[in-house]
Motif scaffolding. Structure first.
Motif, PDB file in Angstrom:
ATOM      1  N   LYS A  73       0.826  -1.208   0.000  1.00 22.47           N
ATOM      2  CA  LYS A  73       0.000   0.000   0.000  1.00 22.47           C
ATOM      3  C   LYS A  73       0.857   1.252   0.000  1.00 22.47           C
ATOM      4  O   LYS A  73       0.582   2.216  -0.718  1.00 22.47           O
ATOM      5  CB  LYS A  73      -0.926  -0.010   1.208  1.00 22.47           C
ATOM      6  N   TRP A  74       1.931   1.248   0.808  1.00 20.84           N
ATOM      7  CA  TRP A  74       2.769   2.436   0.975  1.00 20.84           C
ATOM      8  C   TRP A  74       3.985   2.431   0.059  1.00 20.84           C
ATOM      9  O   TRP A  74       4.727   3.412   0.020  1.00 20.84           O
ATOM     10  CB  TRP A  74       3.241   2.522   2.434  1.00 20.84           C
ATOM     11  N   ASN A  75       4.231   1.317  -0.620  1.00 23.08           N
ATOM     12  CA  ASN A  75       5.422   1.167  -1.472  1.00 23.08           C
ATOM     13  C   ASN A  75       6.716   1.150  -0.683  1.00 23.08           C
ATOM     14  O   ASN A  75       7.796   1.261  -1.256  1.00 23.08           O
ATOM     15  CB  ASN A  75       5.499   2.294  -2.517  1.00 23.08           C
TER      16      ASN A  75
ATOM     17  N   ARG B  92      11.512 -12.026  -3.062  1.00 22.81           N
ATOM     18  CA  ARG B  92      11.696 -10.748  -2.377  1.00 22.81           C
ATOM     19  C   ARG B  92      10.318 -10.221  -1.964  1.00 22.81           C
ATOM     20  O   ARG B  92       9.688  -9.470  -2.713  1.00 22.81           O
ATOM     21  CB  ARG B  92      12.409  -9.735  -3.273  1.00 22.81           C
ATOM     22  N   PRO B  93       9.840 -10.643  -0.795  1.00 23.77           N
ATOM     23  CA  PRO B  93       8.467 -10.292  -0.405  1.00 23.77           C
ATOM     24  C   PRO B  93       8.240  -8.794  -0.252  1.00 23.77           C
ATOM     25  O   PRO B  93       7.124  -8.316  -0.455  1.00 23.77           O
ATOM     26  CB  PRO B  93       8.282 -11.017   0.930  1.00 23.77           C
ATOM     27  N   PHE B  94       9.280  -8.050   0.124  1.00 22.82           N
ATOM     28  CA  PHE B  94       9.148  -6.597   0.292  1.00 22.82           C
ATOM     29  C   PHE B  94       9.548  -5.928  -1.025  1.00 22.82           C
ATOM     30  O   PHE B  94      10.669  -5.436  -1.192  1.00 22.82           O
ATOM     31  CB  PHE B  94      10.011  -6.108   1.448  1.00 22.82           C
ATOM     32  N   GLN B  95       8.650  -5.929  -1.969  1.00 22.06           N
ATOM     33  CA  GLN B  95       8.938  -5.422  -3.304  1.00 22.06           C
ATOM     34  C   GLN B  95       9.218  -3.919  -3.273  1.00 22.06           C
ATOM     35  O   GLN B  95       8.708  -3.195  -2.437  1.00 22.06           O
ATOM     36  CB  GLN B  95       7.771  -5.717  -4.241  1.00 22.06           C
ATOM     37  N   MET B  96      10.015  -3.487  -4.244  1.00 19.66           N
ATOM     38  CA  MET B  96      10.397  -2.086  -4.459  1.00 19.66           C
ATOM     39  C   MET B  96      11.377  -1.572  -3.418  1.00 19.66           C
ATOM     40  O   MET B  96      11.819  -0.431  -3.491  1.00 19.66           O
ATOM     41  CB  MET B  96       9.173  -1.167  -4.522  1.00 19.66           C
TER      42      MET B  96
ATOM     43  N   SER C 250      13.082   2.702  -9.397  1.00 20.70           N
ATOM     44  CA  SER C 250      12.443   3.936  -9.845  1.00 20.70           C
ATOM     45  C   SER C 250      11.722   4.681  -8.737  1.00 20.70           C
ATOM     46  O   SER C 250      11.098   5.698  -8.988  1.00 20.70           O
ATOM     47  CB  SER C 250      11.438   3.616 -10.965  1.00 20.70           C
ATOM     48  N   TRP C 251      11.798   4.177  -7.490  1.00 22.45           N
ATOM     49  CA  TRP C 251      11.101   4.825  -6.387  1.00 22.45           C
ATOM     50  C   TRP C 251      12.095   5.513  -5.468  1.00 22.45           C
ATOM     51  O   TRP C 251      13.183   5.003  -5.218  1.00 22.45           O
ATOM     52  CB  TRP C 251      10.279   3.805  -5.603  1.00 22.45           C
ATOM     53  N   THR C 252      11.688   6.660  -4.950  1.00 25.96           N
ATOM     54  CA  THR C 252      12.585   7.469  -4.128  1.00 25.96           C
ATOM     55  C   THR C 252      11.925   7.792  -2.793  1.00 25.96           C
ATOM     56  O   THR C 252      10.757   8.170  -2.750  1.00 25.96           O
ATOM     57  CB  THR C 252      12.941   8.792  -4.834  1.00 25.96           C
ATOM     58  N   GLN C 253      12.693   7.660  -1.724  1.00 22.58           N
ATOM     59  CA  GLN C 253      12.246   8.094  -0.404  1.00 22.58           C
ATOM     60  C   GLN C 253      13.463   8.652   0.328  1.00 22.58           C
ATOM     61  O   GLN C 253      14.230   7.929   0.946  1.00 22.58           O
ATOM     62  CB  GLN C 253      11.617   6.938   0.372  1.00 22.58           C
ATOM     63  N   ILE C 254      13.633   9.969   0.199  1.00 22.98           N
ATOM     64  CA  ILE C 254      14.856  10.608   0.688  1.00 22.98           C
ATOM     65  C   ILE C 254      15.022  10.420   2.188  1.00 22.98           C
ATOM     66  O   ILE C 254      16.133  10.197   2.679  1.00 22.98           O
ATOM     67  CB  ILE C 254      14.861  12.113   0.337  1.00 22.98           C
ATOM     68  N   SER C 255      13.923  10.499   2.928  1.00 21.60           N
ATOM     69  CA  SER C 255      14.023  10.394   4.383  1.00 21.60           C
ATOM     70  C   SER C 255      14.567   9.035   4.811  1.00 21.60           C
ATOM     71  O   SER C 255      15.278   8.934   5.821  1.00 21.60           O
ATOM     72  CB  SER C 255      12.660  10.656   5.033  1.00 21.60           C
ATOM     73  N   SER C 256      14.278   7.969   4.054  1.00 18.30           N
ATOM     74  CA  SER C 256      14.816   6.651   4.413  1.00 18.30           C
ATOM     75  C   SER C 256      16.331   6.644   4.296  1.00 18.30           C
ATOM     76  O   SER C 256      17.018   5.977   5.079  1.00 18.30           O
ATOM     77  CB  SER C 256      14.198   5.564   3.536  1.00 18.30           C
ATOM     78  N   GLY C 257      16.869   7.381   3.321  1.00 11.28           N
ATOM     79  CA  GLY C 257      18.314   7.474   3.168  1.00 11.28           C
ATOM     80  C   GLY C 257      18.951   8.320   4.250  1.00 11.28           C
ATOM     81  O   GLY C 257      19.993   7.969   4.815  1.00 11.28           O
ATOM     82  N   LEU C 258      18.312   9.463   4.587  1.00 10.10           N
ATOM     83  CA  LEU C 258      18.889  10.361   5.582  1.00 10.10           C
ATOM     84  C   LEU C 258      18.906   9.715   6.965  1.00 10.10           C
ATOM     85  O   LEU C 258      19.927   9.766   7.670  1.00 10.10           O
ATOM     86  CB  LEU C 258      18.098  11.672   5.623  1.00 10.10           C
ATOM     87  N   VAL C 259      17.799   9.106   7.369  1.00  7.89           N
ATOM     88  CA  VAL C 259      17.759   8.484   8.694  1.00  7.89           C
ATOM     89  C   VAL C 259      18.790   7.355   8.781  1.00  7.89           C
ATOM     90  O   VAL C 259      19.476   7.219   9.799  1.00  7.89           O
ATOM     91  CB  VAL C 259      16.337   7.965   9.000  1.00  7.89           C
TER      92      VAL C 259
ATOM     93  N   PRO D  35       2.224   7.531  -1.111  1.00 10.15           N
ATOM     94  CA  PRO D  35       2.232   8.153   0.206  1.00 10.15           C
ATOM     95  C   PRO D  35       3.637   8.357   0.784  1.00 10.15           C
ATOM     96  O   PRO D  35       3.769   8.804   1.909  1.00 10.15           O
ATOM     97  CB  PRO D  35       1.450   7.153   1.052  1.00 10.15           C
ATOM     98  N   ASN D  36       4.698   7.983   0.028  1.00  7.77           N
ATOM     99  CA  ASN D  36       6.056   8.184   0.548  1.00  7.77           C
ATOM    100  C   ASN D  36       6.312   9.629   0.936  1.00  7.77           C
ATOM    101  O   ASN D  36       7.008   9.916   1.910  1.00  7.77           O
ATOM    102  CB  ASN D  36       7.083   7.760  -0.504  1.00  7.77           C
ATOM    103  N   ALA D  37       5.759  10.538   0.159  1.00  9.78           N
ATOM    104  CA  ALA D  37       5.962  11.956   0.423  1.00  9.78           C
ATOM    105  C   ALA D  37       5.399  12.339   1.783  1.00  9.78           C
ATOM    106  O   ALA D  37       5.954  13.196   2.482  1.00  9.78           O
ATOM    107  CB  ALA D  37       5.311  12.789  -0.681  1.00  9.78           C
ATOM    108  N   ASP D  38       4.291  11.708   2.180  1.00  7.27           N
ATOM    109  CA  ASP D  38       3.705  12.019   3.483  1.00  7.27           C
ATOM    110  C   ASP D  38       4.671  11.713   4.611  1.00  7.27           C
ATOM    111  O   ASP D  38       4.772  12.464   5.592  1.00  7.27           O
ATOM    112  CB  ASP D  38       2.413  11.210   3.684  1.00  7.27           C
ATOM    113  N   VAL D  39       5.396  10.602   4.497  1.00  4.73           N
ATOM    114  CA  VAL D  39       6.332  10.194   5.538  1.00  4.73           C
ATOM    115  C   VAL D  39       7.480  11.199   5.643  1.00  4.73           C
ATOM    116  O   VAL D  39       7.824  11.662   6.730  1.00  4.73           O
ATOM    117  CB  VAL D  39       6.874   8.775   5.267  1.00  4.73           C
ATOM    118  N   THR D  40       8.072  11.539   4.515  1.00  5.71           N
ATOM    119  CA  THR D  40       9.182  12.488   4.517  1.00  5.71           C
ATOM    120  C   THR D  40       8.738  13.849   5.050  1.00  5.71           C
ATOM    121  O   THR D  40       9.430  14.475   5.862  1.00  5.71           O
ATOM    122  CB  THR D  40       9.763  12.633   3.098  1.00  5.71           C
ATOM    123  N   GLU D  41       7.577  14.314   4.600  1.00  8.64           N
ATOM    124  CA  GLU D  41       7.082  15.613   5.069  1.00  8.64           C
ATOM    125  C   GLU D  41       6.808  15.589   6.572  1.00  8.64           C
ATOM    126  O   GLU D  41       7.089  16.553   7.282  1.00  8.64           O
ATOM    127  CB  GLU D  41       5.822  15.999   4.302  1.00  8.64           C
TER     128      GLU D  41
END
Length: 535
Positions: free
Chosen positions: A311-313, A352-356, A403-412, A440-446
């Motif tokens: 759901k959240w990618n 790989r059950p946790f896709q992406m 092709s998916w980006t979540q900057i906050s996952s990298g910073l933390v 919804p990745n953007a919601d987490v980072t924001e």
């Protein structure tokens, strides 16, 4: 009278020569090297020659140039510097050339004396480069990005050999090299995140990360085990055994070495026809006592984690993260979650059950040469803080994927990397190519940036912990847009503004449209303290 005028001229020229050699010494010292090769010494002497030529166009000859010593020391304030002792001798004509005295030379040798120059290095720093490794840009753009990372690493170490650099390549999560080898001798690869899970998400990710998880809530325990066992056999048959390879290999070896035929099998028995595992990795055997205990207690939660991840990618999602606990525990490896990635097609949930997640780790690709398990290697991986040039140069061998980006996952995830540094100045440089504009990745980072003030908590937390020896923590954010596939301009500007206003500050946020601009921008951030010269 002639002797007096020639003597005054000689004193003036000696002072001018000392000034010329002094300025030339600054040019030599700018390189900051105290272990100079014969070629580098020759180059340094050529630099000094050019300065003397400029100051003395009328000279007859340069008879001697000497770099007597080059050294690296620490002064009484514990600040390091590189020192140079340089001297030169030239021949200049005297003013009066009449033969007033028999045998008098018509030229005069003038020496500069020993000129000592000290180049104080900048305050040594720990740099963590948090870099977007998605395939959201052209291959040429990614090649330019790698070149910039390599060049700034060399630049930082040249500026001060005590500097250290780390690379955190992210998409959603950060790929890492795992210890040991896979079943056929290639590199084991993992996906790494940092968060404290909420209740219901507190599963053993290391165990579940490479298993087939039946997400049907109606499945019995034996049906669940049967599906998982079949998935393990498929991996060993097709990837370890090589039936996907061209040409395919014989799976007899696989069956003999890693797999055993079950007398009874089927969904009611909870086993496939063959059960496979590698004894080097205890979690590989899903029928061990430990594995059975984990499966029995966590299978319902594991199914739920997978469904919410779809759901959240991302596993790094709003439902899963205990934000406050993560803020309190992100300064060590205690909250790091790293699970293995089977070397398979990254899109197959059976393996790989946790896709992406961590797609930039790479995986099986039939289009690539030598594409068997013995040659398996990550496309990109985390490099801890180091001043080893050869290790940092490995970035040139990395590839982009995902092709998916979540900057906050990298910073933390980069925080415990920085915590291992012991230099007083610590610098995070975040490079984004594809902003978190997709929900919804953007919601987490924001939420991290606005509600939980992530960046300020990182800065304060590092400084509060005395073991890091930190006096300054800085953060910079750069949007690198060269060759990037279309991103809505509105969202791109919006996210750049959010990072500027809620993390790094307006002066520490920048955009770069090409390689040269990116390189110049990063060097500018690094050069906050460039050192100084003293005689």
């Amino acid at each position: 009278m002639a002797f007096g005028l020639d003597g005054a001229q000689a004193l003036s020229q000696k002072a001018r020569l000392a000034r010329a050699v002094g300025e030339a010494s600054l040019a030599v010292a700018a390189g900051g090297k105290y272990e100079m090769s014969p070629e580098e010494i020759t180059t340094a002497k050529q630099i000094i020659t050019h300065y003397i030529d400029y100051y003395f166009p009328e000279k007859l000859a340069i008879s001697h140039i000497d770099i007597a010593s080059a050294f690296h020391e620490v002064d009484q304030d514990s600040v390091s510097y590189t020192g140079y002792d340089i001297s030169a001798v030239i021949k200049v004509p005297i003013l009066f050339t009449a033969k007033m005295v028999s045998g008098l030379e018509r030229n005069l040798a003038i020496g500069s004396g020993n000129v000592r120059i000290k180049k104080y290095s900048s305050v040594p720093a720990d740099y963590v480069l948090v870099v977007d490794f998605t395939n959201s840009a052209s291959r040429q753009s990614f090649t330019s990005l790698k070149s910039v990372v390599n060049e700034v690493s060399e630049y930082a170490l040249k500026n001060n050999p005590e500097n250290k650099i780390a690379l955190v390549p992210y998409t959603i999560g950060v790929p890492v090299k795992l210890p040991g080898k896979n079943q056929r001798g290639g590199q084991r690869v993992g996906c790494s995140l940092l968060f404290v899970p909420n209740e219901g998400y507190d599963i053993d990710y290391t165990f579940w990360g490479d298993k087939s998880i039946n997400n049907q809530s109606t499945a019995t325990f034996n049906q669940f085990m049967y599906t998982m066992d079949r998935g393990r056999f498929d991996f060993y048959r097709y990837y370890v055994g090589g039936l996907y390879f061209n040409p395919p290999t014989d799976d007899v070896l696989v069956l003999a070495r890693w797999c055993a035929k079950n007398k009874k099998y089927g969904s009611k028995e909870g086993r496939g026809e063959y059960s496979c595992h590698d004894g080097n990795y205890p979690d590989d055997d899903i029928f061990s006592e430990r594995s059975q205990r984990i499966i029995a207690s966590e299978r319902a939660k594991a199914r739920h984690v997978v469904l919410m991840q779809y759901k959240w990618n991302s596993l790094f999602n709003d439902n899963a993260i205990d934000y406050q606990a993560t803020l309190n525990n992100m300064f060590s490896n205690n909250a790091v979650i790293t699970y293995p990635l089977l070397w398979s097609r990254s899109t197959l949930s059976t393996f790989r059950p946790f896709q992406m997640m961590c797609e930039n780790a790479g995986g099986y690709n039939p289009a690539l040469p030598d594409n068997d398990l013995s040659q398996a290697a990550p496309f990109s991986w985390l490099i801890e803080l180091t001043n080893d040039k050869s290790e940092l140069a490995q970035v040139e061998n990395m590839s982009q994927a995902g092709s998916w980006t979540q900057i906050s996952s990298g910073l933390v995830r980069s925080v415990p990397v920085m915590m291992k540094g012991r230099n007083k100045r610590k610098v995070f440089i975040i490079i984004s190519r594809r902003v978190d504009y997709l929900q919804p990745n953007a919601d987490v980072t924001e939420k991290w940036l606005k509600q939980y003030q992530l960046c300020e908590k990182i800065k304060a937390g590092i400084k509060e912990r005395g073991e890091t020896n930190t006096s300054r923590v800085e953060m910079y954010f750069i949007t690198y847009s060269e060759g990037v596939y279309a991103i809505p301009i509105k969202q791109a500007k919006q996210w750049h503004t959010i990072w500027a206003e809620h993390c790094v500050g307006t002066n520490n946020a920048a955009t770069a449209d090409d390689k040269d601009e990116l390189l110049k921008t990063i060097k500018g951030f690094m050069n906050d303290e460039t050192g100084h010269f003293a005689s």
